[in-house]
Design an enzyme around this catalytic site. Structure first.
Site, PDB file in Angstrom:
ATOM      1  N   CYS A  31       0.841  -1.200   0.000  1.00  0.00           N
ATOM      2  CA  CYS A  31       0.000   0.000   0.000  1.00  0.00           C
ATOM      3  C   CYS A  31       0.877   1.253   0.000  1.00  0.00           C
ATOM      4  O   CYS A  31       1.626   1.455  -0.958  1.00  0.00           O
ATOM      5  CB  CYS A  31      -1.003  -0.045   1.132  1.00  0.00           C
ATOM      6  SG  CYS A  31      -2.348   1.147   0.949  1.00  0.00           S
ATOM      7  N   GLU A  79      -2.114  -9.110   3.265  1.00  0.00           N
ATOM      8  CA  GLU A  79      -2.365  -9.630   4.616  1.00  0.00           C
ATOM      9  C   GLU A  79      -3.846  -9.557   4.968  1.00  0.00           C
ATOM     10  O   GLU A  79      -4.271 -10.081   5.996  1.00  0.00           O
ATOM     11  CB  GLU A  79      -1.518  -8.869   5.661  1.00  0.00           C
ATOM     12  CG  GLU A  79      -1.990  -7.479   6.024  1.00  0.00           C
ATOM     13  CD  GLU A  79      -1.734  -6.403   4.968  1.00  0.00           C
ATOM     14  OE1 GLU A  79      -1.305  -6.730   3.844  1.00  0.00           O
ATOM     15  OE2 GLU A  79      -1.983  -5.222   5.288  1.00  0.00           O
ATOM     16  N   HIS A 132      -3.733  -5.063  -0.149  1.00  0.00           N
ATOM     17  CA  HIS A 132      -3.268  -5.600   1.122  1.00  0.00           C
ATOM     18  C   HIS A 132      -3.300  -7.122   1.114  1.00  0.00           C
ATOM     19  O   HIS A 132      -4.342  -7.724   1.387  1.00  0.00           O
ATOM     20  CB  HIS A 132      -4.149  -5.064   2.262  1.00  0.00           C
ATOM     21  CG  HIS A 132      -3.896  -3.634   2.565  1.00  0.00           C
ATOM     22  ND1 HIS A 132      -2.992  -3.227   3.510  1.00  0.00           N
ATOM     23  CD2 HIS A 132      -4.421  -2.504   2.017  1.00  0.00           C
ATOM     24  CE1 HIS A 132      -2.983  -1.893   3.548  1.00  0.00           C
ATOM     25  NE2 HIS A 132      -3.828  -1.433   2.651  1.00  0.00           N
TER      26      HIS A 132
END
Lengths: 272, 206
Positions: B81, B187, B185
């Site tokens: 990001c 994660e 993202h």
């Protein structure tokens, strides 16, 4: 193309997951961490976690729940975020920049602000400049009065303001909010569907994503929230706790209806 | 042996990223100061917030030299990001702010015709690969979670490894030798995201 989102909301009151009706009646449902695991496995698109405790008392003192007693919401959040590989929005009792920072550091991707901005609208700008607009969700609780007029309430639906949801929504957007969560207090827990004209009026008043909430009783209500309400995401708290696999079933219904949602996949997938 | 150094500098969701590596059973260390870099074979820089705040935090903690050294020695780097955006020459969020200038280009607001799409670009969206990339190995229908209003506009197309459609083709990931950056993202992108992080961990250390 950007997909629409289905978002379960988990309400936490003094350490326990609860369901609510009209923001008043609360019934305890269980452990805050195991519920996250279930919702995560059912391929929810995001998770919103709201701390609606009226005081900072989180220690459950119930060993039958088989988790360590947790002394603070931050510790509960740390446990939740270990199991949550989807976006996590955390709200409730956020009053300062430090409150926001602590939640982001503990695993929140976005924070949800409600009452503090109503008392101090500049707080939105402060947080947006510090953390980025994309981290800031403003939650608006609205009640439709007998006259039909809509009014924004603060402090968990207890105190009316003089603001209409659309004017407050436009204001928060101007000040740097990234998203709006629009909730109907009178529809909450009744299972009669969203207040669609409320959702639609807010969606039309702003150019930031809008998440609909309050009143879902069946999967068709989610579809209405997207089509008639014009929401970018549909959320619900109570309905997902009633049955097993509920998020998966809701997603399947929406996907099979031809709406632009991620295709639901069953079960835990292997990482190669 | 692979050790992922995850930078913890108060401007990224450090714990979400380490939770993912922990789940994958991949060893990681926390990077908070310059000399921590040598403990890691790969570096991940998470980034949440604004371009200028992220650069400030890195400067405050004196981490920029360590980042340059790691990257210049050929070791793999992944920016997430805003952690990806600061690879640029400069960013235009609020004021013009210099980036790391490791992948030439500019970070600016996502642009599209008219006012029909909402910003930030928030949610799950499909990524189209524009070149070969190890990051997307073992993946079908790569859908990831995005949350941003600003995007990277690299000077050279060859540095773009994938795009996502939001009004127009927006850069979703960049790649230049050992430097990788993703706008989304991983994660937070469930199975696909975890697979991407596993793929990154398998990038060879030169």
């Amino acid at each position: 193309m950007l997909k629409k989102r289905l978002i379960p909301i988990v309400l936490l009151k003094n350490g326990l997951v609860v369901q609510s009706k009209g923001f008043k009646r609360y019934q305890a449902l269980g452990n805050p961490v195991t519920i996250v695991q279930r919702l995560s496995d059912w391929a929810a698109d995001e998770l919103i976690y709201l701390d609606i405790s009226s005081e900072a008392r989180y220690d459950l003192k119930r060993d039958d729940l088989k988790v360590n007693n947790r002394h603070s919401f931050i510790e509960i959040l740390q446990d939740i975020s270990k199991k949550c590989f989807m976006p996590l929005t955390i709200g409730g009792l956020i009053r300062t920049k430090e409150d926001v920072r602590a939640r982001i550091y503990a695993g929140a991707d976005k924070v949800c602000l409600n009452s503090k901005p109503l008392d101090d609208p500049g707080f939105i700008e402060t947080c947006a400049k510090e953390f980025g607009s994309q981290c800031i969700v403003i939650s608006i609780d609205a009640m439709r009065l007998d006259s039909g007029k809509l009014l924004v309430f603060k402090y968990g639906g207890k105190t009316p303001t003089s603001l209409s949801p659309t004017s407050w929504a436009a204001e928060v957007e101007k000040r740097g909010a990234g998203e709006i969560l629009i909730n109907s207090i009178d529809r909450d827990g009744r299972g009669q569907g969203y207040d669609l004209s409320l959702i639609q009026s807010v969606a039309q008043a702003v150019n930031i994503p809008v998440i609909a909430c309050g009143g879902v009783g069946n999967w068709g209500h989610f579809k209405e929230g997207i089509i008639e309400g014009g929401a970018d995401a549909v959320a619900a708290a109570n309905i997902f706790h009633y049955s097993e696999n509920s998020v998966y079933n809701a997603k399947s219904y929406l996907y099979d209806s031809g709406l632009n949602f991620r295709k639901p996949l069953w079960g835990k997938l292997e990482v190669i | 042996m692979v050790v992922i150094g995850v930078v913890n500098y108060g401007a990224g969701n450090f714990s979400s990223v380490v939770n993912a590596f922990q789940y994958l059973g991949i060893r990681y260390v926390e990077i908070t100061k310059s000399m921590d870099f040598k403990e890691a074979t790969h570096i991940v820089l998470p980034g949440v917030g604004t371009f200028s705040k992220v650069m400030d935090r890195l400067k405050c903690l004196d981490l920029i030299n360590g980042l340059y050294c790691h990257i210049n020695s050929g070791k793999p780097f992944l920016g997430i990001c805003v952690g990806m955006q600061i690879l640029a020459s400069f960013g235009m969020e609020f004021n013009r702010c210099s980036g790391l200038n490791l992948i030439e280009g500019v970070v600016d607001k996502i642009g599209f015709e008219g006012n029909s799409l909402r910003l930030p670009h928030i949610g799950w969206n499909e990524v189209q690969q524009t070149r070969e990339s190890i990051l997307y190995k073992n993946m079908q229908s790569p859908i990831f979670y995005f949350v941003h209003s600003f995007a990277f506009y690299p000077t050279y197309n060859e540095h773009i490894s994938s795009t996502v459609f939001y009004g127009s083709a927006v850069v979703a990931s960049v790649e230049k030798n050992n430097i990788f950056g993703v706008q989304f993202h991983p994660e937070k992108s469930q199975h696909n995201g975890l697979q991407l992080l596993r793929n990154f961990a398998e990038v060879d250390i030169c």
